[in-house]
Every structure is written in structure tokens, then in C-alpha cells.
Design an enzyme around this catalytic site. Structure first.
Site, PDB file in Angstrom:
ATOM      1  N   VAL A 102       0.864  -1.174   0.000  1.00  0.00           N
ATOM      2  CA  VAL A 102       0.000   0.000   0.000  1.00  0.00           C
ATOM      3  C   VAL A 102       0.903   1.227   0.000  1.00  0.00           C
ATOM      4  CG1 VAL A 102      -1.844   1.231   1.208  1.00  0.00           C
ATOM      5  CG2 VAL A 102      -1.784  -1.276   1.249  1.00  0.00           C
ATOM      6  N   ASP A 103       1.091   1.819  -1.179  1.00  0.00           N
ATOM      7  CA  ASP A 103       1.962   2.981  -1.339  1.00  0.00           C
ATOM      8  C   ASP A 103       1.127   4.250  -1.223  1.00  0.00           C
ATOM      9  OD1 ASP A 103       3.936   1.143  -1.822  1.00  0.00           O
ATOM     10  OD2 ASP A 103       3.915   1.379  -3.995  1.00  0.00           O
ATOM     11  N   ILE A 104       1.525   5.129  -0.328  1.00  0.00           N
ATOM     12  CA  ILE A 104       0.690   6.280   0.023  1.00  0.00           C
ATOM     13  C   ILE A 104       1.425   7.587  -0.212  1.00  0.00           C
ATOM     14  CG2 ILE A 104      -0.565   7.398   1.910  1.00  0.00           C
ATOM     15  CD1 ILE A 104      -0.690   4.499   3.136  1.00  0.00           C
ATOM     16  N   MET A 108      -1.357   4.832  -4.108  1.00  0.00           N
ATOM     17  CA  MET A 108      -0.773   4.977  -5.441  1.00  0.00           C
ATOM     18  C   MET A 108      -0.394   3.602  -6.003  1.00  0.00           C
ATOM     19  SD  MET A 108      -0.718   8.348  -5.622  1.00  0.00           S
ATOM     20  CE  MET A 108       0.440   8.814  -6.914  1.00  0.00           C
TER      21      MET A 108
END
Length: 225
Positions: free
Chosen positions: A126-128, A139
Site C-alpha cells: 500500500v503505497d501512500i 498509489m
């Protein structure tokens, strides 16, 4: 508490990045895995950060070579968008696969992978990134795809879809040594029951300790540190 080396691949070489940009070559992935063997690392994560962006398949030969050298459990992510690709990687001795872009583009793919291989094999990254108007959003494709997904809501959805672990990365802090986003880690960790691996910006032992004590992370992944 687990401390996990997180290595980034670019064109089959290891690199360091800052906010997923400004690539700096640091060495050969196979030799680096040998070093972590000697350091008795408990597990390792290997991410090909350009595979999805460049629409290329994972380098199965390199993954096999790295897997053969690793004495610890190995997780791999990058370019995985079919069950066939996931199966090939797991058959090479990789313990877990890491999904990111495919999970955002086609969330049902997560369910398919979980059904086929089991929750214990699946990590979703989970890229934030902080948006000036929308706040924190998730993202894909190394920070190029805006999903408009809220991190906490997306984490809860992924848990419902059967994911075994989450690799939670703050793009704004990644490679900066400015410190892990403890508030973000805490908000996600307190809303799910599956393990959360905190990643992005770790600057020292106290920061790592805060990720466990205050952020309630299950693990911390370290790259540049």
C-alpha cells in the site's frame, strides 16, 4: 517484532531511491543476499520497482538465483499480474508474492490469488502519497497511478479480500531519513487485524521502536537505512 531488509531492483541491479525517484546504484542483488545471510536476517523483501511501469515480466532467472542464495524467507514483488506469473515465482522458492499495481487496477485479482495460493502467500504493498487537496491517497505503478483510495479503507478492503500482510509505504518519506509516518502506521494498524509492515523514511532505532510501540506495526522494512 520483525526488521525486514527491503531491496529495490531496477534493471536487475539494486538501487536506492528517494520518494521512488532519483535512482542510485548500490550493488548486485545476489551478493547482497549473501551479506544478509551472514547477518542472519530473518526474511527479506525484493521489489522490482519498474516492472509494472515498463510492462515487463519478472526476471525469473534472477529470482531463481536470488532464491537459491537466500537462507531466509524471500518475498518478491514487481510485474505480477496473472496467476501463472505468481505460480512461477512461488515455484522458484519464493515464500510470498507482493502485489501493488495489479491490486489497484483489478482488485478482484487479489481474491483470485488468495483463493489459488492462500492468504499466507500474499502481501499487498500500500503505497501512500499526500495529495494537496485529497489528503493521503494510495498509489500504484511506483507512484504514477492515483487511485483516490483512502489508505485505511483500502487496507480494510484488502483484509476482507483475504490478504495476509500489508506493506505500508509512505512515498513522501521513502529514502529521506525523515522518520516513519507513525500516525499513518497507527491509523492503519488499529483498523486491521492482519500484520502491517511499516516502510518509508526510517531514521534510527528510536523511530523504529515508535513504529512498534506507538504505530502498532508488526514489522518494519528498511531500505536506505
Amino acid at each position: 517484532p520483525r526488521i525486514i531488509p527491503c531491496l529495490q531492483l531496477r534493471e536487475n541491479s539494486l538501487v536506492k531511491t528517494t520518494k521512488f525517484r532519483r535512482f542510485k546504484y548500490i550493488g548486485d542483488p545476489v551478493n547482497t543476499c549473501r551479506i544478509f545471510n551472514e547477518l542472519n536476517a530473518h526474511e527479506i523483501v525484493l521489489l522490482d520497482i519498474l516492472a509494472s511501469k515498463n510492462n515487463i515480466m519478472p526476471n525469473f532467472e534472477l529470482i531463481s538465483e536470488i532464491s537459491d542464495e537466500c537462507f531466509m524467507p524471500l518475498s518478491y514483488g514487481g510485474g505480477i499480474k496473472s496467476l501463472n506469473t505468481a505460480e512461477k515465482i512461488l515455484k522458484l522458492g519464493v515464500e510470498k508474492i507482493v502485489l501493488n499495481t495489479a491490486s489497484i487496477i483489478s482488485p478482484n485479482f487479489v481474491n483470485e490469488v488468495v483463493r489459488e495460493f492462500g492468504s499466507q502467500c500474499i502481501i499487498v504493498s500500500v503505497d501512500i502519497k499526500k495529495h494537496w487537496f485529497k489528503g493521503n491517497i494510495c498509489m500504484g505503478m511506483s507512484g504514477l497511478i492515483h487511485s483516490d483510495k483512502n489508505p485505511v479503507e483500502w487496507a480494510c478492503e484488502l483484509q476482507d479480500r483475504g490478504v495476509g500482510e500489508l506493506l505500508l509505504t509512505s512515498i513522501d518519506r521513502e529514502g529521506t531519513w525523515k522518520g516513519l509516518d507513525i500516525d499513518l502506521i497507527s491509523r492503519v494498524s488499529r483498523n486491521v487485524t492482519i500484520p502491517v509492515i511499516a516502510h518509508g523514511g526510517a531514521r534510527g532505532l528510536e523511530d523504529i521502536k515508535n513504529a512498534f510501540d506507538k504505530g502498532k506495526a508488526s514489522a518494519v522494512a528498511l531500505g536506505n537505512t
